[in-house]
Design an enzyme around this catalytic site. Sequence first.
Site, PDB file in Angstrom:
ATOM      1  CB  CYS A   9      -0.979  -0.029   1.178  1.00  0.00           C
ATOM      2  SG  CYS A   9      -0.208  -0.014   2.818  1.00  0.00           S
ATOM      3  CG  ASN A  12       4.390  -1.665   5.137  1.00  0.00           C
ATOM      4  OD1 ASN A  12       5.487  -1.972   5.598  1.00  0.00           O
ATOM      5  ND2 ASN A  12       3.450  -2.566   4.964  1.00  0.00           N
ATOM      6  CB  CYS A  14      -3.631   1.540   7.193  1.00  0.00           C
ATOM      7  SG  CYS A  14      -3.445   2.976   8.285  1.00  0.00           S
ATOM      8  NE  ARG A  15      -4.394   1.564   1.837  1.00  0.00           N
ATOM      9  CZ  ARG A  15      -4.187   2.309   0.770  1.00  0.00           C
ATOM     10  NH1 ARG A  15      -5.042   2.261  -0.230  1.00  0.00           N
ATOM     11  NH2 ARG A  15      -3.137   3.109   0.699  1.00  0.00           N
ATOM     12  CB  SER A  16       0.226  -3.505   2.646  1.00  0.00           C
ATOM     13  OG  SER A  16       1.124  -2.640   3.271  1.00  0.00           O
ATOM     14  CG  ASP A 127      -5.161   5.968   2.678  1.00  0.00           C
ATOM     15  OD1 ASP A 127      -5.166   5.539   3.854  1.00  0.00           O
ATOM     16  OD2 ASP A 127      -4.333   6.784   2.244  1.00  0.00           O
TER      17      ASP A 127
HETATM   18  P1  4NP Z   1      -1.760   2.801   4.217  1.00  0.00           P
HETATM   19  O1  4NP Z   1      -2.371   4.147   4.823  1.00  0.00           O
HETATM   20  O2  4NP Z   1      -1.226   3.144   2.837  1.00  0.00           O
HETATM   21  O3  4NP Z   1      -2.915   1.893   4.160  1.00  0.00           O
HETATM   22  O4  4NP Z   1      -0.663   2.376   5.157  1.00  0.00           O
HETATM   23  C1  4NP Z   1      -1.635   5.343   4.862  1.00  0.00           C
HETATM   24  C2  4NP Z   1      -0.789   5.587   5.899  1.00  0.00           C
HETATM   25  C3  4NP Z   1      -0.070   6.786   5.940  1.00  0.00           C
HETATM   26  C4  4NP Z   1      -0.212   7.703   4.934  1.00  0.00           C
HETATM   27  C5  4NP Z   1      -1.057   7.451   3.892  1.00  0.00           C
HETATM   28  C6  4NP Z   1      -1.767   6.268   3.855  1.00  0.00           C
HETATM   29  N1  4NP Z   1       0.496   8.928   4.980  1.00  0.00           N
HETATM   30  O5  4NP Z   1       0.373   9.723   4.030  1.00  0.00           O
HETATM   31  O6  4NP Z   1       1.230   9.166   5.923  1.00  0.00           O
END
Ligand code: 4NP
Length: 158
Positions: A9, A12, A14-16, A127
């Site tokens: 994602c 790294n 939340c989702r992945s 997201d």
């Molecule tokens: P993820 O979520 O891609 O599912 O881990 C996010 C976590 C942090 C950010 C964006 C998305 N960020 O911009 O910091």
Amino acid sequence: MKQRVLFVCLGNICRSPAAEAIFRMYVEREGLGEAFVIDSAGTYGGHSGERSDARMRSAAANRGIPMTHRARQVREEDFEAFDYILAMDDNNYEALFRLAPSRAAQQKIYRFREFLVNHPDWSYIPDPYYEGREGFELVLDLLEDGCRVLLDRLRSEK
Ligand code: 4NP
């Protein structure tokens, strides 16, 4: 030969890492732990070294899914180290496509949405970072759906 699966994602956190934890739980439940290498990474490295987002860890824990991953950025060597690289959304897919060092490497990239069967309205994993609790629950619902299907497909390829 082990099947090597990398979930990707943006951050790294939340989702992945949730996808990694869910897929690992399904694999271990089936007694297939030795048959797989499972990891996750982000296209953006700004959270490298951090534990997963506390909101995601809490939502996952409520479903009995332990999350212990530390964030890391995806790297070119991942295209050697993994056979299936699963992008959570189209931005992740395009970033991976640009990073892939060869045509063969590009062919290892999949969109996670290809494995959703019970969520026809979703063409990507959204997201949840700026969302409330429902956003995290939705992500877990989608990931549970896709990880179940992914495991069935990979088992049938063996
Ligand atoms: P993820 O979520 O891609 O599912 O881990 C996010 C976590 C942090 C950010 C964006 C998305 N960020 O911009 O910091």
